[in-house]
Design a protein around this motif. Sequence first.
Motif, short mmCIF file in Angstrom:
data_model
loop_
_atom_site.label_atom_id
_atom_site.label_comp_id
_atom_site.label_asym_id
_atom_site.label_seq_id
_atom_site.Cartn_x
_atom_site.Cartn_y
_atom_site.Cartn_z
N ILE A 280 45.32 38.51 56.55
CA ILE A 280 44.22 39.11 55.46
C ILE A 280 43.31 38.31 55.22
N ALA A 281 43.61 36.60 54.67
CA ALA A 281 42.81 35.66 54.75
C ALA A 281 41.58 34.81 55.65
N GLY A 282 40.83 34.77 55.16
CA GLY A 282 39.92 34.25 56.04
C GLY A 282 39.68 35.64 57.15
N LYS A 283 39.89 37.06 56.87
CA LYS A 283 39.42 37.77 57.69
C LYS A 283 38.24 39.04 56.99
N LYS A 284 37.64 39.61 58.11
CA LYS A 284 36.26 40.32 57.88
C LYS A 284 36.92 41.67 56.99
N VAL A 285 37.22 41.97 56.04
CA VAL A 285 37.76 43.27 55.90
C VAL A 285 36.19 44.83 55.30
N GLY B 292 38.11 51.83 46.48
CA GLY B 292 37.70 50.79 46.99
C GLY B 292 37.03 49.77 45.50
N LYS B 293 36.48 50.65 44.90
CA LYS B 293 36.87 48.68 43.65
C LYS B 293 37.62 48.32 43.52
N PRO B 294 38.64 48.45 42.72
CA PRO B 294 40.36 48.38 43.10
C PRO B 294 40.69 47.09 44.26
N LEU B 295 40.60 47.66 45.26
CA LEU B 295 40.37 47.27 46.50
C LEU B 295 39.80 45.48 46.78
N SER B 296 38.23 46.34 46.83
CA SER B 296 38.12 45.33 47.47
C SER B 296 38.12 43.97 46.46
N SER B 297 37.88 44.00 44.99
CA SER B 297 38.59 42.97 44.62
C SER B 297 39.97 42.45 44.72
N MET B 298 40.79 42.71 44.52
CA MET B 298 42.08 42.23 44.78
C MET B 298 41.90 41.52 46.45
N LEU B 299 40.97 42.24 47.38
CA LEU B 299 41.36 41.36 48.85
C LEU B 299 40.57 40.23 48.61
N LEU B 300 39.76 40.46 47.65
CA LEU B 300 38.66 38.53 47.47
C LEU B 300 39.16 37.86 46.75
N GLN B 301 40.05 37.81 45.77
CA GLN B 301 40.90 36.92 45.22
C GLN B 301 40.86 35.80 45.47
N ASP B 302 40.64 34.66 44.77
CA ASP B 302 40.94 33.14 45.81
C ASP B 302 42.76 32.92 45.35
N ASN B 303 43.21 33.33 44.30
CA ASN B 303 44.67 32.51 43.77
C ASN B 303 45.69 33.36 44.86
N ASP B 304 45.80 34.39 45.68
CA ASP B 304 46.51 35.25 45.81
C ASP B 304 46.46 35.00 47.56
N GLU B 305 47.33 34.55 47.78
CA GLU B 305 47.85 33.90 49.32
C GLU B 305 47.50 35.38 49.97
N TYR B 306 47.80 37.01 49.37
CA TYR B 306 47.30 37.81 50.72
C TYR B 306 46.04 38.54 50.12
N ALA B 307 45.25 37.48 49.91
CA ALA B 307 43.87 38.02 49.87
C ALA B 307 42.88 37.19 50.17
N ALA C 243 39.85 37.41 51.73
CA ALA C 243 39.21 38.00 52.63
C ALA C 243 37.68 38.05 51.97
N THR C 244 36.83 37.76 53.56
CA THR C 244 35.09 38.24 53.43
C THR C 244 35.23 40.21 53.08
N VAL C 245 35.02 40.92 52.08
CA VAL C 245 34.91 41.89 51.87
C VAL C 245 33.32 42.43 51.86
N THR C 246 33.58 43.88 52.59
CA THR C 246 32.62 44.46 52.97
C THR C 246 32.28 45.83 51.86
N VAL C 247 31.36 46.27 51.41
CA VAL C 247 32.24 47.61 50.49
C VAL C 247 30.82 48.31 50.94
N CYS C 248 31.16 49.67 51.64
CA CYS C 248 30.43 50.55 52.67
C CYS C 248 30.31 51.41 51.32
#
Length: 293
Positions: free
Chosen positions: A158-163, A173-188, A190-195
């Motif tokens: 996920i890191a560095g990926k465009k999601v 959408g709100k919680p997922l986008s927030s979780m994926l853009l965290q900087d303190n989670d090795e599994y986040a 991401a660069t996140v766009t929400v539509c």
Amino acid sequence: VAHIIDGSKIAQELQKEIAAEVQDFQADTGVTPCLVVLLAGSDPASAVYVQRKRDACARVGIRSELYQPYIGFSEGQKTLEGILCYLNEEPWCHGILVQLPLPSPVNQYTIFDLINPDKDVDVFNPLNVGLLVQGRPRLKPCTPHGIQEMLRRSGIGIAGKKVVVINRSDVVGKPLSSMLLQDNDEYANATVTVCHNRTPPALLKEITRAADIIVVAVGIPGFLTADMVRAGQVVVDVGVNRLGGKKLVGDVDFAAVSKIVEAISPVPGGVGPMTVTMLLRNTLEAAKEQVQR
Ligand code: NAP
């Protein structure tokens, strides 16, 4: 042809791990983790979801109780609030799940405000939502966490990926986008766009084609079409739609899209079982926190 991300299989593995942890916890403490499900209203889909969640609890050794209060009268809100206040204080109850949608005129936000944050296994209480957004969650919401864990266990980075997340609801959408853009989670990271509904279709297509990972949760069968994807992408289908005859489908034109992309999660057998599994995980974690205190 795309690799099929087998959410059911991953969920089964996780449930085995959870069942073993439940046993250890019981042996250590003498306590059985307990989830209370509040099912108010008469939505038939909700009844099915609740049964699925309770069956899963039984599989891993978590006790579950069902409350079905009648709240379709003027004092209905107060009735529900009274039950919550009772459960909030009961030491045998470790997790509280309020099945949505709540019938009108109940205001769901006043209900979320009331759930004891320690027992808030769906992560609806604003304190828990705030902690999640700040990158210090106590519990993670079930559907976003299920998606994150499904990708992690499939070896998809996920890191560095465009999601792109096509959904902006409080549940997905709100919680997922927030979780994926965290900087303190090795599994986040991401660069996140929400539509959402107000994203013009041409822009949406531009964004989905540019993404590495597409998460779609609009509730429209066949919404994500072949022209919106390209080779090498990962597609996560969150949608749950019942076609006329009862056939269950997601939001992706599966036949066409699965010929193009690299990996795709199916419906059924993708995000659904992962969501239920994360509810079990949260109930166990909540019980551990409450009993150790
Ligand atoms: P929701 O609140 O109705 O959200 C739907 C989202 O899709 C909204 O953000 C909406 O935008 C957006 N949308 C609708 N039409 C669109 C369009 N033409 N273009 C772009 N965006 C569009 O529903 P939800 O509760 O989040 O659930 C969404 C879907 O996921 C449903 O099918 C639900 O059954 C499924 N779901 C599955 C699980 C699971 O565990 N498998 C869990 C939760 C939900 P606006 O905000 O602008 O209206």
